[in-house]
Design a protein around this motif. Structure first.
Motif, PDB file in Angstrom:
ATOM      1  N   ARG A   1       0.845  -1.185   0.000  1.00  0.00           N
ATOM      2  CA  ARG A   1       0.000   0.000   0.000  1.00  0.00           C
ATOM      3  C   ARG A   1       0.888   1.246   0.000  1.00  0.00           C
ATOM      4  O   ARG A   1       1.953   1.257   0.609  1.00  0.00           O
ATOM      5  N   ARG A   2       0.427   2.280  -0.669  1.00  0.00           N
ATOM      6  CA  ARG A   2       1.134   3.554  -0.685  1.00  0.00           C
ATOM      7  C   ARG A   2       0.178   4.614  -0.153  1.00  0.00           C
ATOM      8  O   ARG A   2      -0.937   4.765  -0.652  1.00  0.00           O
ATOM      9  N   ILE A   3       0.615   5.357   0.859  1.00  0.00           N
ATOM     10  CA  ILE A   3      -0.236   6.326   1.530  1.00  0.00           C
ATOM     11  C   ILE A   3       0.106   7.738   1.071  1.00  0.00           C
ATOM     12  O   ILE A   3       1.251   8.180   1.185  1.00  0.00           O
ATOM     13  N   TYR A   4      -0.901   8.440   0.551  1.00  0.00           N
ATOM     14  CA  TYR A   4      -0.777   9.850   0.211  1.00  0.00           C
ATOM     15  C   TYR A   4      -1.702  10.627   1.164  1.00  0.00           C
ATOM     16  O   TYR A   4      -2.741  10.122   1.580  1.00  0.00           O
ATOM     17  N   TRP A   5      -1.338  11.862   1.447  1.00  0.00           N
ATOM     18  CA  TRP A   5      -2.081  12.637   2.450  1.00  0.00           C
ATOM     19  C   TRP A   5      -2.502  13.983   1.871  1.00  0.00           C
ATOM     20  O   TRP A   5      -1.683  14.701   1.305  1.00  0.00           O
TER      21      TRP A   5
ATOM     22  N   GLY B   1      -3.857  19.489   7.514  1.00  0.00           N
ATOM     23  CA  GLY B   1      -2.514  19.698   6.987  1.00  0.00           C
ATOM     24  C   GLY B   1      -1.461  19.626   8.076  1.00  0.00           C
ATOM     25  O   GLY B   1      -0.347  19.118   7.855  1.00  0.00           O
ATOM     26  N   ILE B   2      -1.802  20.123   9.265  1.00  0.00           N
ATOM     27  CA  ILE B   2      -0.874  20.008  10.396  1.00  0.00           C
ATOM     28  C   ILE B   2      -0.671  18.546  10.763  1.00  0.00           C
ATOM     29  O   ILE B   2       0.457  18.107  11.007  1.00  0.00           O
ATOM     30  N   PHE B   3      -1.753  17.774  10.788  1.00  0.00           N
ATOM     31  CA  PHE B   3      -1.611  16.331  11.032  1.00  0.00           C
ATOM     32  C   PHE B   3      -0.626  15.732  10.040  1.00  0.00           C
ATOM     33  O   PHE B   3       0.251  14.935  10.397  1.00  0.00           O
ATOM     34  N   GLY B   4      -0.796  16.100   8.767  1.00  0.00           N
ATOM     35  CA  GLY B   4       0.079  15.559   7.737  1.00  0.00           C
ATOM     36  C   GLY B   4       1.529  15.908   7.970  1.00  0.00           C
ATOM     37  O   GLY B   4       2.417  15.053   7.823  1.00  0.00           O
ATOM     38  N   MET B   5       1.796  17.153   8.368  1.00  0.00           N
ATOM     39  CA  MET B   5       3.180  17.559   8.641  1.00  0.00           C
ATOM     40  C   MET B   5       3.753  16.786   9.826  1.00  0.00           C
ATOM     41  O   MET B   5       4.907  16.331   9.780  1.00  0.00           O
ATOM     42  N   LEU B   6       2.962  16.631  10.871  1.00  0.00           N
ATOM     43  CA  LEU B   6       3.445  15.913  12.055  1.00  0.00           C
ATOM     44  C   LEU B   6       3.754  14.456  11.735  1.00  0.00           C
ATOM     45  O   LEU B   6       4.794  13.916  12.142  1.00  0.00           O
ATOM     46  N   LEU B   7       2.851  13.808  10.981  1.00  0.00           N
ATOM     47  CA  LEU B   7       3.063  12.396  10.660  1.00  0.00           C
ATOM     48  C   LEU B   7       4.192  12.210   9.655  1.00  0.00           C
ATOM     49  O   LEU B   7       4.980  11.263   9.768  1.00  0.00           O
ATOM     50  N   ALA B   8       4.280  13.089   8.673  1.00  0.00           N
ATOM     51  CA  ALA B   8       5.329  12.961   7.657  1.00  0.00           C
ATOM     52  C   ALA B   8       6.715  13.236   8.219  1.00  0.00           C
ATOM     53  O   ALA B   8       7.719  12.792   7.659  1.00  0.00           O
ATOM     54  N   SER B   9       6.779  13.957   9.330  1.00  0.00           N
ATOM     55  CA  SER B   9       8.083  14.298   9.911  1.00  0.00           C
ATOM     56  C   SER B   9       8.680  13.163  10.737  1.00  0.00           C
ATOM     57  O   SER B   9       9.868  13.211  11.081  1.00  0.00           O
ATOM     58  N   ARG B  10       7.887  12.155  11.050  1.00  0.00           N
ATOM     59  CA  ARG B  10       8.378  11.086  11.922  1.00  0.00           C
ATOM     60  C   ARG B  10       9.236  10.096  11.145  1.00  0.00           C
ATOM     61  O   ARG B  10       9.016   9.855   9.952  1.00  0.00           O
TER      62      ARG B  10
ATOM     63  N   LYS C   1      10.570   6.848   9.425  1.00  0.00           N
ATOM     64  CA  LYS C   1       9.892   5.735   8.755  1.00  0.00           C
ATOM     65  C   LYS C   1       8.410   6.027   8.505  1.00  0.00           C
ATOM     66  O   LYS C   1       7.573   5.121   8.483  1.00  0.00           O
ATOM     67  N   SER C   2       8.083   7.295   8.295  1.00  0.00           N
ATOM     68  CA  SER C   2       6.691   7.667   8.032  1.00  0.00           C
ATOM     69  C   SER C   2       6.181   6.960   6.783  1.00  0.00           C
ATOM     70  O   SER C   2       6.877   6.884   5.767  1.00  0.00           O
ATOM     71  N   PRO C   3       4.933   6.458   6.807  1.00  0.00           N
ATOM     72  CA  PRO C   3       4.369   5.796   5.611  1.00  0.00           C
ATOM     73  C   PRO C   3       3.876   6.783   4.554  1.00  0.00           C
ATOM     74  O   PRO C   3       3.503   6.364   3.469  1.00  0.00           O
ATOM     75  N   LEU C   4       3.867   8.077   4.869  1.00  0.00           N
ATOM     76  CA  LEU C   4       3.347   9.059   3.919  1.00  0.00           C
ATOM     77  C   LEU C   4       4.349   9.264   2.788  1.00  0.00           C
ATOM     78  O   LEU C   4       5.500   9.646   3.025  1.00  0.00           O
ATOM     79  N   GLU C   5       3.901   8.989   1.550  1.00  0.00           N
ATOM     80  CA  GLU C   5       4.786   9.100   0.396  1.00  0.00           C
ATOM     81  C   GLU C   5       4.619  10.404  -0.369  1.00  0.00           C
ATOM     82  O   GLU C   5       5.536  10.853  -1.054  1.00  0.00           O
ATOM     83  N   ARG C   6       3.452  11.007  -0.284  1.00  0.00           N
ATOM     84  CA  ARG C   6       3.213  12.314  -0.896  1.00  0.00           C
ATOM     85  C   ARG C   6       2.298  13.091   0.032  1.00  0.00           C
ATOM     86  O   ARG C   6       1.395  12.516   0.662  1.00  0.00           O
ATOM     87  N   LEU C   7       2.516  14.398   0.102  1.00  0.00           N
ATOM     88  CA  LEU C   7       1.820  15.227   1.080  1.00  0.00           C
ATOM     89  C   LEU C   7       1.287  16.489   0.405  1.00  0.00           C
ATOM     90  O   LEU C   7       2.020  17.195  -0.284  1.00  0.00           O
ATOM     91  N   VAL C   8      -0.017  16.735   0.598  1.00  0.00           N
ATOM     92  CA  VAL C   8      -0.635  17.985   0.162  1.00  0.00           C
ATOM     93  C   VAL C   8      -1.052  18.760   1.404  1.00  0.00           C
ATOM     94  O   VAL C   8      -1.871  18.276   2.194  1.00  0.00           O
ATOM     95  N   VAL C   9      -0.467  19.939   1.593  1.00  0.00           N
ATOM     96  CA  VAL C   9      -0.761  20.791   2.741  1.00  0.00           C
ATOM     97  C   VAL C   9      -1.584  21.968   2.236  1.00  0.00           C
ATOM     98  O   VAL C   9      -1.090  22.801   1.463  1.00  0.00           O
TER      99      VAL C   9
END
Length: 498
Positions: A313-317, A324-333, A335-343
């Protein structure tokens, strides 16, 4: 006994392939009417190829009546094939009055063709009917591919090109060998064409209204006072490799993304949660739990749910404001599973003044006598969303509202989400440490009139962290709702790059 053995064999091969692929399409259609129509069309082609092979092979020994009846069934089946392919394509590429009109025209054409062929036997009429059907498919899928970048339509266009080649081979009587004539060659090329149609058919989805094909579920999450249910809606194939998780703003809900979700089909599975305390999710007993650690834990549970099953599975946010803040927090960790991020219209620095504006209305529990009165409030408070259609404003109102037992209307969120704004002094928010740790490709969206994501902040974000692509929308404040075609196109094209 057998007049044209090679033509009979290749016709039977076309029949077998069409039957198997058609059955698979129909079986896998679930509730997709477009795919069901194509599955039935494949079956009709299998019938016509089977009878056609029989004609070529056993014409010399068939009785006149049997030959005439089987020929009629053959040409009728070809007409059904064309109708099924057109009907399925109409369902997948259009909606509303245009869909109704096109389906009526296709049905009328089938009736006229059938009535005409009852008293005519010339093959030229069959060719004409098939040409009209293929031309209609070409128009519908070229339009869908150009306007929506629909992958199913790309496959359909390639299949149409191969079918056109097959028709040219038959028309010009291209013969490879004395025992392998133009009909034999046509059948083999058409088998390849049907394989391409099948590949596109597996991706075919009904194009419906904003809430069409939507499924609803919940995931259990844990807070300081026990378990709570986080509601979410989703669209698309549950087995899809690419999953887009869309998360709404502070007081909004999952249905804000109905229009975007429809535009992302069929390439993605789209999952949109109601953050705890909003929409149809449970309210938290301890109001102090309405904070980012709890929200991120809930989102982690959702990610675990949608990626379960062992398949890659590939996770995009896609996150608007708070999402968007959730996305930044999760993408910053790590081994984050987020592969692409839209803020969407939130940044690394959130000014105190913007938080004070939000604090003026969050946490209230207003009541309205009518839905129209509530819509007026939504339009006023949410004016920075930009110019929306009347239907979109009504959608935002209905999905954000609930009717009480006394008939009045209110907002569908826990007033307790405003307590963190009231208990602690509001100050500027600095998220640079998280931004600098993000490595995945990122798209940053901003309304040019936004008071939450300032222009200077957006420019600074371009130089640090993931060094995102910035797209701004004129005449819009906080925040772009991702309902307008230009906004949806930007997000869709960015996600399709991954």
């Amino acid at each position: 006994m057998i007049s044209e053995p090679m033509t009979m064999i290749t016709d039977y091969a076309l029949a077998a392939v069409s039957a198997v692929l058609g059955w698979r399409l129909y079986q896998e259609a679930r509730e997709e009417r477009a795919r069901q129509c194509w599955g039935l069309a494949f079956g009709a082609l299998a019938v016509s190829a089977l009878l056609g092979g029989t004609h070529h092979g056993f014409a010399a020994v068939m009785g006149q009546a049997a030959y005439a009846i089987s020929w009629k069934v053959t040409v009728f089946a070809i007409g059904v094939f064309g109708f099924g392919m057109v009907a399925g394509s109409v369902l997948a590429t259009t909606r509303g009055a245009l869909r109704t009109g096109l389906l009526a025209i296709a049905g009328a054409q089938l009736v006229v063709y059938t009535a005409w062929m009852l008293v005519h036997d010339e093959y030229g009429y069959v060719v004409l009917d098939s040409a009209i059907a293929m031309s209609t498919l070409l128009f519908l899928h070229a339009w869908s591919a150009a306007s929506r970048r629909d992958i199913a339509s790309y496959w359909a266009l390639s299949a149409i090109a191969v079918s056109a080649l097959a028709a040219a081979v038959q028309f010009f009587r291209v013969t490879l060998h004395e025992h392998f004539n133009h009909n034999d060659f046509y059948h083999l090329i058409q088998i390849a064409g049907m394989a391409l149609f099948f590949r596109g058919g597996k991706l075919l989805r009904d194009r419906t209204g904003p809430d069409g094909n939507m499924k609803s579920d919940h995931v259990l999450c844990l807070s300081s006072k026990g378990f709570h249910r986080m509601h979410y809606v989703e669209w698309g194939d549950p087995d899809a490799e690419r999953i887009v998780i869309c998360v709404h703003g502070l007081t909004r809900n999952c249905r804000d993304f109905d229009f975007l979700a429809q535009a992302l089909l069929p390439e993605f599975r789209v999952v949109c949660p109601d953050v705890a305390g909003r929409g149809q999710s449970d309210w938290l007993p301890a109001k102090e739990d309405y904070a980012y650690p709890q929200y991120c834990a809930d989102m982690t549970a959702l990610i675990a749910r949608v990626t379960a099953g062992g398949k890659p599975r590939r996770i995009y946010w896609v996150g608007t404001s708070m999402g968007g803040i959730f996305g930044m927090l999760l993408a910053s960790r790590p081994k984050s599973p987020l592969e692409r991020l839209v803020v969407n219209d939130v940044g690394t620095f959130i000014p105190k003044a913007a938080l004070e504006r939000i604090g003026k209305y969050i946490g209230r529990d207003p009541r309205f006598k009518t839905l129209e009165e509530m819509e007026s409030m939504v339009r006023f408070v949410s004016a920075p969303f930009g110019p929306l259609t009347d239907a979109q404003w009504r959608h935002l109102t209905v999905t954000a509202g609930k009717q009480h037992a006394d008939g009045s209307w209110g907002l569908r969120y826990d007033p307790g989400i405003g307590i963190p704004f009231q208990k602690t002094p509001l100050v500027d928010v600095d998220l640079w440490q998280y931004w600098d740790a993000i490595a995945c490709p990122t798209l940053l969206l901003r309304g040019t009139q936004s008071d939450l994501l300032l222009k200077d902040t957006a420019n600074a974000m371009l130089q640090r962290g993931p060094r995102p692509r910035l797209v701004e929308f004129e005449g819009i404040g906080h925040a772009p709702m991702l309902m307008a075609d230009d906004q949806i196109k930007v997000v869709r094209e960015f996600l399709l790059e991954g």
